[in-house]
Scaffold this active site. Structure first.
Site, PDB file in Angstrom:
ATOM      1  N   ASP A 133     -90.752 -84.708 -11.875  1.00 27.80           N
ATOM      2  CA  ASP A 133     -89.742 -86.034 -11.612  1.00 27.80           C
ATOM      3  C   ASP A 133     -89.916 -86.465 -13.053  1.00 27.80           C
ATOM      4  OD1 ASP A 133     -88.258 -87.587 -10.580  1.00 27.80           O
ATOM      5  OD2 ASP A 133     -89.875 -89.050  -9.999  1.00 27.80           O
ATOM      6  N   HIS A 140     -83.144 -98.181 -15.997  1.00 24.52           N
ATOM      7  CA  HIS A 140     -84.442 -98.233 -15.029  1.00 24.52           C
ATOM      8  C   HIS A 140     -85.517 -98.665 -15.847  1.00 24.52           C
ATOM      9  CE1 HIS A 140     -86.803 -96.935 -11.454  1.00 24.52           C
ATOM     10  NE2 HIS A 140     -87.508 -96.477 -12.299  1.00 24.52           N
ATOM     11  N   GLU A 204     -85.735 -94.436  -4.492  1.00 27.74           N
ATOM     12  CA  GLU A 204     -84.958 -94.241  -5.785  1.00 27.74           C
ATOM     13  C   GLU A 204     -84.015 -93.130  -5.903  1.00 27.74           C
ATOM     14  OE1 GLU A 204     -88.408 -93.004  -8.706  1.00 27.74           O
ATOM     15  OE2 GLU A 204     -88.890 -95.320  -8.811  1.00 27.74           O
ATOM     16  N   GLU A 206     -81.861 -90.355  -7.025  1.00 27.37           N
ATOM     17  CA  GLU A 206     -82.032 -89.512  -8.436  1.00 27.37           C
ATOM     18  C   GLU A 206     -81.147 -88.202  -8.122  1.00 27.37           C
ATOM     19  OE1 GLU A 206     -85.937 -88.343  -9.526  1.00 27.37           O
ATOM     20  OE2 GLU A 206     -86.830 -90.657  -8.925  1.00 27.37           O
ATOM     21  N   ASP A 238     -86.724 -90.178  -4.057  1.00 31.08           N
ATOM     22  CA  ASP A 238     -88.245 -90.088  -4.487  1.00 31.08           C
ATOM     23  C   ASP A 238     -88.741 -91.713  -3.858  1.00 31.08           C
ATOM     24  OD1 ASP A 238     -90.378 -89.928  -5.961  1.00 31.08           O
ATOM     25  OD2 ASP A 238     -89.879 -90.943  -7.807  1.00 31.08           O
ATOM     26  N   ARG A 242     -94.642 -98.900  -4.130  1.00 36.19           N
ATOM     27  CA  ARG A 242     -95.054 -99.657  -5.247  1.00 36.19           C
ATOM     28  C   ARG A 242     -96.085-100.222  -5.378  1.00 36.19           C
ATOM     29  NH1 ARG A 242     -91.146 -97.323  -8.248  1.00 36.19           N
ATOM     30  NH2 ARG A 242     -88.801 -97.872  -7.237  1.00 36.19           N
ATOM     31  N   GLN A 245     -98.697 -97.457  -6.374  1.00 38.96           N
ATOM     32  CA  GLN A 245     -98.335 -97.044  -7.649  1.00 38.96           C
ATOM     33  C   GLN A 245     -99.203 -98.106  -8.630  1.00 38.96           C
ATOM     34  OE1 GLN A 245     -94.244 -96.581  -8.252  1.00 38.96           O
ATOM     35  NE2 GLN A 245     -94.537 -95.700 -10.451  1.00 38.96           N
ATOM     36  N   LYS A 258     -96.193 -91.502  -4.744  1.00 42.33           N
ATOM     37  CA  LYS A 258     -94.847 -90.665  -4.700  1.00 42.33           C
ATOM     38  C   LYS A 258     -95.033 -89.341  -3.913  1.00 42.33           C
ATOM     39  CE  LYS A 258     -93.062 -92.780  -8.399  1.00 42.33           C
ATOM     40  NZ  LYS A 258     -91.582 -93.228  -8.402  1.00 42.33           N
ATOM     41  N   THR A 262     -90.468 -86.586  -0.266  1.00 39.73           N
ATOM     42  CA  THR A 262     -89.436 -86.896  -0.967  1.00 39.73           C
ATOM     43  C   THR A 262     -88.184 -86.304  -0.091  1.00 39.73           C
ATOM     44  OG1 THR A 262     -90.768 -86.629  -3.104  1.00 39.73           O
ATOM     45  CG2 THR A 262     -88.626 -85.727  -3.092  1.00 39.73           C
ATOM     46  N   GLU A 379     -85.626-102.682  -8.644  1.00 36.66           N
ATOM     47  CA  GLU A 379     -84.700-103.406  -9.491  1.00 36.66           C
ATOM     48  C   GLU A 379     -83.750-104.320  -8.975  1.00 36.66           C
ATOM     49  OE1 GLU A 379     -82.456-100.720 -12.420  1.00 36.66           O
ATOM     50  OE2 GLU A 379     -83.836 -99.330 -11.451  1.00 36.66           O
TER      51      GLU A 379
END
Lengths: 441, 441
Positions: A133, A140, A204, A206, A238, A242, A245, A258, A262, A379
């Site tokens: 990844d 971002h 996320e 992607e 993904d 948070r 993380q 993560k 997925t 975000e």
């Protein structure tokens, strides 16, 4: 693999009527590959056409492929994954694409066997040996770093190399598989460390590539050869915890935040299908360093990027109960990415790291410069001048979200358009958040 | 899997004379599994005994296994890897071990087919689907962080969870494979960013486990069940490009610095073989937080750790030319690790991440508290009060090293000893540094 050929011809139509609808993702100009199962049969390879699937094994058995196309079809149908076809290189999949286009075009009387998508379940298109990844959207990265790295929201190495980490291949699943909210460790409001269901679960948006032919360990891939190793593309979610993380991520990067799940879209859009939608590389700011020579696109790869509109939508249990449609969270474009896929791939192999057919390389969150192109909740919940995140309203509904709640569906779509070409789409990448499992006694 | 049984009996000797030598790594009490090839034959599974290899396929064909042992042997010999045997669970490998011990013990007249190690080449024992690298020595972490994280050399999360990152499975190789110095990006002396052969190439002495039976995605593994998922152990050299790591490593952790090559010892020492060498968990300092409940060993796993002496040696081209033996760099013990393998495995699966048979989980650098137990050059070249690294003398030779030079051999060994038991060893994990490849035109 960059060449535009007869398979892209906008005047070509299919005898499969649903493939000629203007809003289909799968016109005869697309022809993505996937692995499906229907009616209790075995998992096998197919090509999407409108709302149907061309059954490759049955078409091969019926003797409708010849020469290079037959070899490619045989590889594609040798087992329940596309890895053998990926390993053959892009000339093979190009031959198969050309033959399939001929069989499916209007005016053709040989009719290969089709399976309706409505009767099929989609599987993983490949056995993913490794999943890498990247972090290649400067927007971002800047938004993500504004609170945590205020002195340097975009790390100094970002403009020199495509930043990446190894992620977890064993939990990549195709569209529709449930996504259990992970348990994990995080810092609690009172400062103590706890273990339990993730409270800050995020998506996320992607884009990812599948590696075709690989490289031997110790043998780098120069940038001019990189396109030969890119088989095709899919959407990738993904899923990110948070809170986990934030606590686990230093000094060695994301790990369990993560790896719970997925999701990818099940149809692999070939690099050749995307040829008309190539685009110039990201236009660096005047003060940015030029790429080092090994990451500098030769002139003939000036269009190494992709012009692809990508969207994320949310469909909450409340919306579903009310019969309301999903709400769009994000609309962005892959062109916003600072590095091209070819640069990512060449950098990945630059130390001699072996890439193998079916390996998955994801771009990182495809956020753009504008507010409506923020491609994750982290975000979206942080307005440009805010000091902390807060719940935001979902469209014109009366629902709000700060992080994902159990039962939320996240749906990704993508579409490539260009004048004089037929638009193609990626299908969907969908996942519903399921509750955390109870900790076993 | 923690039980001591008849296969550990110190009075048991083998009719294979070399297995009774006091300094052998492979007495009849060890019986590690590996994959070998000899005389142009196919790669196949075997058991090390003294300086010989018990050929499992040939022994099975000769009808010398019965019942559960035959089932396990059949799985072990179904292909060129031990993954099918690993997937069967530890009762299967225990049955095989017991049967092999009976066939190889002195007084036995059934003589299974042996292949001399001198005529065999060793392969990877398993197809490694995923390779995870932990950071669990507080001494390595503190020394590594002294210059780069002076305020908090040991990150605050270290004592709460076993820190880890996903590393790269596609470049793990068995003992003896050459290790090419990687090319990569790093900051140069003048502050500019360059690309070229790594200048700060290092080794890391680690221990790794192979996963036996896996877990389904979404289903955690409680700590009391963790031993059932640990098949066995090997030595692992996590070759590290320190200059690349320093430049690329923020914010997402090590990537290309670690993925050029990883070497492992080719014989898998089973968890059962290590049963006599179980040891108490690391004794935390008084101020350390207790592990959270999901990482707290139940009383019956009080001996969840391993007492294993591990060594790293260097053999430079100069030493080889002079006919001089290798020089020892490090002598350490796995007991210095802050977390047990069971804790690492349970933490890894705690978010529902699927582990699969043949997955490799490495401990991180096994450094101890003393100067002679520093287990990588990065530590060895940094005396306790120094402000920067400097070259140090190799034993009583007139050679010095700061980082690895082309042609250097790094050799790992390990040995478990306990009164009233026969010592067992791990064989070697060896790699020679080869020059960087030229960048392709």
């Amino acid at each position: 693999v960059y060449a535009i050929n007869a398979t892209h011809d906008a005047s070509r139509r299919s005898w499969v009527e649903s493939a000629n609808a203007p809003d289909t993702d799968f016109p005869i100009q697309n022809l993505p590959l996937g692995v499906f199962r229907s009616d209790g049969g075995r998992a096998r390879a197919g090509i999407a056409i409108g709302d149907q699937i061309l059954d490759l094994a049955a078409t091969l058995e019926a003797g409708l492929f010849a020469g290079a196309a037959a070899d490619a079809a045989a590889a594609a149908t040798a087992g329940p994954t596309l890895n053998p076809l990926m390993a053959m290189g892009n000339a093979a999949s190009s031959a198969l694409r050309s033959a399939a286009s001929d069989l499916l075009r209007a005016g053709q009387d040989r009719r290969p066997p089709l399976v309706p998508m409505a009767r099929a379940g989609m599987h993983m298109p490949a056995e993913v040996g490794a999943f890498t990844d990247f972090l290649t959207s400067v927007f971002h990265t800047a938004r993500g770093g504004r609170l945590t790295r205020p002195d340097s929201p975009v790390p100094v190495n970002f403009r020199h190399l495509p930043i990446a980490y190894n992620s977890r291949a064993s939990t990549v699943r195709a569209d529709g598989a449930p996504v259990r909210r992970p348990n994990g460790q995080y810092r609690q409001a009172d400062g103590t460390i706890g273990f339990g269901p993730c409270r800050h679960f995020d998506f996320e948006l992607e884009l990812a590539l599948f590696v075709g032919t690989g490289n031997e360990m110790g043998e780098p891939i120069p940038l001019r050869a990189a396109p030969d190793h890119i088989f095709g593309f899919c959407l990738l979610n993904d899923w990110s915890a948070r809170d986990i993380q934030r606590w686990e991520g230093q000094p060695l990067g994301p790990f369990l935040a993560k790896s719970a799940a997925t999701s990818i879209s099940p149809w692999v859009i070939t690099a050749e299908a995307m040829a008309p939608f190539r685009a110039p590389a990201y236009r660096r700011d005047a003060g940015d360093p030029p790429p080092l020579p090994y990451l500098s696109h030769p002139t003939d790869q000036a269009k190494g990027h992709l012009d692809l509109v990508m969207e994320a939508l949310i469909h909450t249990p409340g919306m579903r109960a009310a019969g309301a449609p999903p709400v769009r969270l994000t609309r962005t474009n892959f062109q916003h990415m600072y590095w091209t896929f070819a640069q990512m791939l060449t950098h990945h192999a630059s130390n001699g790291c072996a890439l193998r057919p079916g390996d998955l390389l994801a771009s990182g969150t495809v956020s753009g410069p504008t507010d409506d192109s923020r491609a994750c909740l982290s975000e979206l919940a942080l307005p440009a001048d805010a000091k902390e995140r807060s719940a935001f309203q979902l469209g014109d509904t009366d629902e709000k979200r700060l992080w994902l709640e159990d039962g939320d569906d996240i749906i990704f779509r993508a579409r490539a358009e260009r004048p004089d070409f037929v638009p193609i789409g990626f299908g969907t990448c969908r996942g519903r958040v399921a509750p955390s499992p109870a900790w076993p006694e």
